[in-house]
Enzyme design. Structure first.
Site, PDB file in Angstrom:
ATOM      1  N   HIS A  28       0.838  -1.215   0.000  1.00 41.39           N
ATOM      2  CA  HIS A  28       0.000   0.000   0.000  1.00 41.39           C
ATOM      3  C   HIS A  28       0.868   1.259   0.000  1.00 41.39           C
ATOM      4  O   HIS A  28       0.583   2.219  -0.705  1.00 41.39           O
ATOM      5  CB  HIS A  28      -0.873   0.043   1.263  1.00 41.39           C
ATOM      6  N   ASP A 141      -3.680  -7.719  -7.566  1.00 44.16           N
ATOM      7  CA  ASP A 141      -5.062  -7.941  -7.999  1.00 44.16           C
ATOM      8  C   ASP A 141      -5.125  -7.625  -9.490  1.00 44.16           C
ATOM      9  O   ASP A 141      -5.716  -6.625  -9.910  1.00 44.16           O
ATOM     10  CB  ASP A 141      -6.011  -7.058  -7.191  1.00 44.16           C
ATOM     11  N   VAL A 167       4.516  -5.938  -4.696  1.00 41.52           N
ATOM     12  CA  VAL A 167       5.570  -5.791  -3.682  1.00 41.52           C
ATOM     13  C   VAL A 167       5.569  -7.090  -2.863  1.00 41.52           C
ATOM     14  O   VAL A 167       4.514  -7.573  -2.458  1.00 41.52           O
ATOM     15  CB  VAL A 167       5.307  -4.564  -2.784  1.00 41.52           C
ATOM     16  N   ARG A 178      -4.231 -10.079   3.969  1.00 39.22           N
ATOM     17  CA  ARG A 178      -4.704 -11.398   4.406  1.00 39.22           C
ATOM     18  C   ARG A 178      -3.563 -12.333   4.832  1.00 39.22           C
ATOM     19  O   ARG A 178      -3.842 -13.411   5.357  1.00 39.22           O
ATOM     20  CB  ARG A 178      -5.534 -12.057   3.309  1.00 39.22           C
TER      21      ARG A 178
END
Ligand code: PAF
Length: 283
Positions: A28, A141, A167, A178
């Site tokens: 992120h 994703d 990453v 998760r």
């Protein structure tokens, strides 16, 4: 949020949006840093979007730590963290859905019915609220990124979609919120996803170009890992996400594996070094 963003636009500031569900990790933060390189201001949305979770999925136990997330976002120079309540995003009477039918149908869309409609609906709302110049998404994703690029092209949204490379942890595991669900003894099996990508590249270098044979070999490898169940192993065209018969410069290996019956992990990788990013840009 909408007023604040409109104020910035009026003052000629450019805006990058990083949509997230929180519980930040380096992946992120890399998206946020990329946003800072591209735009004057970075907005991060933090919203565990209920409509992209199916019945029995992990909505209730999805990891959350708002204070830590706030500190981390601040530490990389994010200007605003937008964290709406579910009722603000989906007030009583809400009944609209944005659906990208083709790209969202297979792979994760087949295993998680309704998932991508939930993603595109919330991302459409976020784009309308923030009206960013750029929006940045991780390639972990990969299907989500393709679905969002398609939505933006099809609906003429004036936002540039930027994909950021995956990453990874030092041992190769793709970063994911998760990953906290994994027990220490399950790590080895989880690493199998990355190893499968490396194995595919080795086999390709050794002359394997038949997608069915390569896929079967990768399935054999993944099934040999203790506690791993395959959701899918697919060799697809990186733009259309259609299964290929022969490996070529556009092949993307897409993997989804369930570890210990509980933790569903996804990973993906190009099999050659060519990038398909430019092909998505409108001509
Ligand atoms: O990738 C995610 O975390 C989510 O799917 C997203 C894009 C923030 C939409 O809820």
């Amino acid at each position: 949020m909408a007023q604040w963003a409109a104020g910035l636009r009026a003052a000629d500031s450019t805006l990058a949006l990083v949509p997230t569900m929180g519980f930040f990790h380096e992946g992120h933060l890399a998206l946020m840093r990329r946003g800072r390189e591209l735009a004057d201001k970075v907005v991060v949305s933090l919203f565990v979007n209920p409509i992209q979770f199916g019945p029995g999925e992990d909505l209730d136990r999805y990891p959350r730590d708002f204070e830590r997330d706030r500190r981390l976002a601040e530490s990389v120079g994010v200007s605003a963290l937008f964290s709406p309540e579910p009722v603000a995003m989906y007030p009583p009477g809400f009944q609209t859905s944005v659906a990208v039918s083709g790209l969202g149908a297979g792979l994760c869309g087949a295993s998680r019915p309704g998932h991508f409609n939930g993603v595109t609906t919330v991302v459409a709302k976020l784009f309308n609220i923030v009206r960013p110049d750029w929006a940045i998404f991780g390639e972990k994703d990969f299907q989500q990124l393709a679905v969002i690029r398609r939505m933006v092209l099809d609906l003429d949204w004036p936002v540039k979609i930027v994909g950021h490379p995956i990453v990874r942890e030092a041992d190769g595991l793709a970063m994911s919120s998760r990953n906290v669900y994994l027990r220490p003894d399950e790590r080895e099996a989880a690493l199998g996803l990355r190893r499968a990508i490396l194995k595919a590249r080795e086999l390709l270098a050794a002359g394997w170009t038949d997608a069915a044979a390569l896929g079967a070999e990768l399935e054999r490898f993944l099934l040999s890992l203790h506690g791993a169940q395959i959701d899918y192993v697919r060799l697809v065209d990186a733009l259309t996400l259609q299964e290929q018969t022969k490996i070529d410069g556009r092949t993307r290996l897409m993997l989804a594996v369930r570890i210990g019956g509980r933790v569903r992990l996804i990973d993906n990788g190009a099999l050659t070094s060519s990038s398909t990013e430019a092909a998505w840009l409108p001509s």
